[in-house]
Design a protein around this motif. Sequence first.
Motif, PDB file in Angstrom:
ATOM      1  N   LYS A   1       2.471  -3.092 -16.198  1.00 13.52           N
ATOM      2  CA  LYS A   1       2.165  -1.683 -16.450  1.00 13.52           C
ATOM      3  C   LYS A   1       2.116  -0.874 -15.158  1.00 13.52           C
ATOM      4  N   GLN A   2       1.811  -1.523 -14.053  1.00 12.23           N
ATOM      5  CA  GLN A   2       1.696  -0.825 -12.773  1.00 12.23           C
ATOM      6  C   GLN A   2       3.039  -0.666 -12.062  1.00 12.23           C
ATOM      7  N   LEU A   3       4.081  -1.366 -12.512  1.00 12.60           N
ATOM      8  CA  LEU A   3       5.392  -1.249 -11.882  1.00 12.60           C
ATOM      9  C   LEU A   3       5.978   0.135 -12.108  1.00 12.60           C
ATOM     10  N   LYS A   4       6.613   0.670 -11.101  1.00 10.41           N
ATOM     11  CA  LYS A   4       7.292   1.963 -11.197  1.00 10.41           C
ATOM     12  C   LYS A   4       8.796   1.710 -11.197  1.00 10.41           C
ATOM     13  N   LEU A   5       9.321   1.334 -12.364  1.00 14.73           N
ATOM     14  CA  LEU A   5      10.741   1.006 -12.472  1.00 14.73           C
ATOM     15  C   LEU A   5      11.566   2.268 -12.697  1.00 14.73           C
ATOM     16  N   PRO A   6      12.782   2.306 -12.161  1.00 15.39           N
ATOM     17  CA  PRO A   6      13.647   3.473 -12.399  1.00 15.39           C
ATOM     18  C   PRO A   6      14.105   3.500 -13.852  1.00 15.39           C
ATOM     19  N   GLY A   7      14.444   4.678 -14.320  1.00 14.92           N
ATOM     20  CA  GLY A   7      14.930   4.826 -15.682  1.00 14.92           C
ATOM     21  C   GLY A   7      16.328   4.260 -15.846  1.00 14.92           C
ATOM     22  N   ASN A   8      16.753   4.127 -17.076  1.00 17.32           N
ATOM     23  CA  ASN A   8      18.108   3.692 -17.383  1.00 17.32           C
ATOM     24  C   ASN A   8      19.069   4.728 -16.789  1.00 17.32           C
ATOM     25  N   PRO A   9      20.070   4.317 -16.015  1.00 13.87           N
ATOM     26  CA  PRO A   9      20.981   5.282 -15.391  1.00 13.87           C
ATOM     27  C   PRO A   9      21.663   6.214 -16.392  1.00 13.87           C
ATOM     28  N   LEU A  10      22.048   5.701 -17.536  1.00 14.18           N
ATOM     29  CA  LEU A  10      22.708   6.539 -18.532  1.00 14.18           C
ATOM     30  C   LEU A  10      21.741   7.590 -19.094  1.00 14.18           C
ATOM     31  N   ASP A  11      20.502   7.182 -19.366  1.00 16.72           N
ATOM     32  CA  ASP A  11      19.498   8.131 -19.855  1.00 16.72           C
ATOM     33  C   ASP A  11      19.169   9.174 -18.789  1.00 16.72           C
TER      34      ASP A  11
END
Length: 136
Positions: A41-51
């Motif tokens: 929950k604490q990870l700051k992952l990038p969004g899906n490139p297509l989205d």
Amino acid sequence: EIPRIATHHDKASPAACVAFERRKNYRLAVEKLKNWHEKLKQLKLPGNPLDRLLNDLGGPEYVAELTGRKTRLIKRNGGVMFERRTCIGSFDQINVEEREYFQNGEKLVAILSEAASTGISLQADVRCKNKRRRQH
């Protein structure tokens, strides 16, 4: 709440000792999963490139999405929502509808994935309303 059962120090049967070990291992596994979940929950992952591309170019109201996807993450009302792609006809025709929106000039941007690219032409054509120069 799991009831406390006899420990190894008590005079318990072998079956009770096995049950105790299983419950202890279960509690440890649950605790491990909770810790992993908190870390995720604490990870700051990038969004899906297509989205991200779809949202940065104006959202589904302005961008024709020609892909094999059934769902997408859309920015709305200050948040991100999980949304099913919708169309007027059957879902099999969604990319055809999106292509028509682009060719008619109702949507000025088209995002095309390899999954949907076979047999689709988005060239400027005298028969199409949208005769703007295409940028790749």
